[in-house]
Design a protein around this motif. Structure first.
Motif, PDB file in Angstrom:
ATOM      1  N   LEU A  68       0.640  -0.987   0.222  1.00 20.57           N
ATOM      2  CA  LEU A  68       0.075  -0.219   0.346  1.00 20.57           C
ATOM      3  C   LEU A  68       1.182   1.163   0.493  1.00 20.57           C
ATOM      4  N   VAL A  69       2.149   1.690   0.893  1.00 23.44           N
ATOM      5  CA  VAL A  69       2.790   2.515   0.629  1.00 23.44           C
ATOM      6  C   VAL A  69       3.388   2.338  -0.793  1.00 23.44           C
ATOM      7  N   ALA A  70       3.613   1.891  -1.308  1.00 19.87           N
ATOM      8  CA  ALA A  70       4.291   1.676  -2.385  1.00 19.87           C
ATOM      9  C   ALA A  70       3.248   1.918  -3.661  1.00 19.87           C
ATOM     10  N   TRP A  71       1.959   1.575  -3.525  1.00 22.99           N
ATOM     11  CA  TRP A  71       1.467   2.599  -4.113  1.00 22.99           C
ATOM     12  C   TRP A  71       0.701   3.354  -4.547  1.00 22.99           C
ATOM     13  N   ILE A  72       0.798   3.921  -2.772  1.00 23.89           N
ATOM     14  CA  ILE A  72       0.650   6.033  -2.721  1.00 23.89           C
ATOM     15  C   ILE A  72       2.049   6.185  -3.260  1.00 23.89           C
ATOM     16  N   ALA A  76       3.644   4.635   8.476  1.00 27.32           N
ATOM     17  CA  ALA A  76       4.309   4.257   7.824  1.00 27.32           C
ATOM     18  C   ALA A  76       2.885   5.074   5.813  1.00 27.32           C
ATOM     19  N   MET A  77       2.344   4.943   6.084  1.00 27.81           N
ATOM     20  CA  MET A  77       0.835   4.782   5.385  1.00 27.81           C
ATOM     21  C   MET A  77       0.473   7.026   5.189  1.00 27.81           C
ATOM     22  N   LEU A  78       0.115   6.604   6.899  1.00 26.71           N
ATOM     23  CA  LEU A  78       0.790   8.731   6.619  1.00 26.71           C
ATOM     24  C   LEU A  78       2.364   9.299   6.268  1.00 26.71           C
TER      25      LEU A  78
END
Length: 150
Positions: free
Chosen positions: A58-62, A85-87
């Motif tokens: 998900l982080v890579a897609w962001i 990490a997502m934030l």
């Protein structure tokens, strides 16, 4: 070609339709994808709809969205309440983001009342089921292409 809106879905959303239908509804993830595609098409937009149970993906897609997307819709699932990490990835992403939840996270268990990713979102839509995704597409349409929102 115009950049799509990325619709990113987090852990366990692949179980929609069978996991707690009284909370999340009876529609499947594929039903949700189809609704998003119809709404986007009606507004002259495209969506790139994805789901992962893995935070790093998900982080890579962001991070990918920084250059490849016009906007983001993020239902981070349980990572909403845990993922710094997502934030951080969303804060580093210059495209507008809308946080979406099928259920109203504020009427559920207390640990669900806190969202780490809200700080990086233009807005939060929760409690309207699959309609929330359509509302998020409309909001992004108005943000990225004023005059396109339905």
């Amino acid at each position: 070609m115009a950049k799509p809106i990325y619709v990113l879905n987090g852990p366990n959303l692949n179980l929609l339709g069978s996991r707690e239908p009284e909370v999340y509804g009876k529609g499947t993830l594929d039903d949700l994808r189809q609704r998003c595609e119809r709404k986007a098409k009606a507004l002259g937009l495209k969506v790139d709809f994805r789901q992962s149970n893995h935070e790093g993906e998900l982080v890579a897609w962001i991070q990918e969205a920084r250059t490849d997307a016009a906007g983001l819709i993020v239902n981070a699932g349980a990572f909403t309440h845990t993922s710094i990490a997502m934030l951080d990835a969303l804060l580093a992403c210059p495209v507008p983001a809308v946080e979406v939840h099928l259920s109203n996270i504020f009427t559920r268990e207390p640990f669900r009342h806190r969202s780490y990713i809200s700080k990086a979102a233009e807005g939060v839509i929760c409690g309207f089921g699959a309609l929330g995704y359509e509302l998020a597409i409309e909001a992004l349409a108005a943000t990225i292409s004023p005059g396109k929102a339905g």
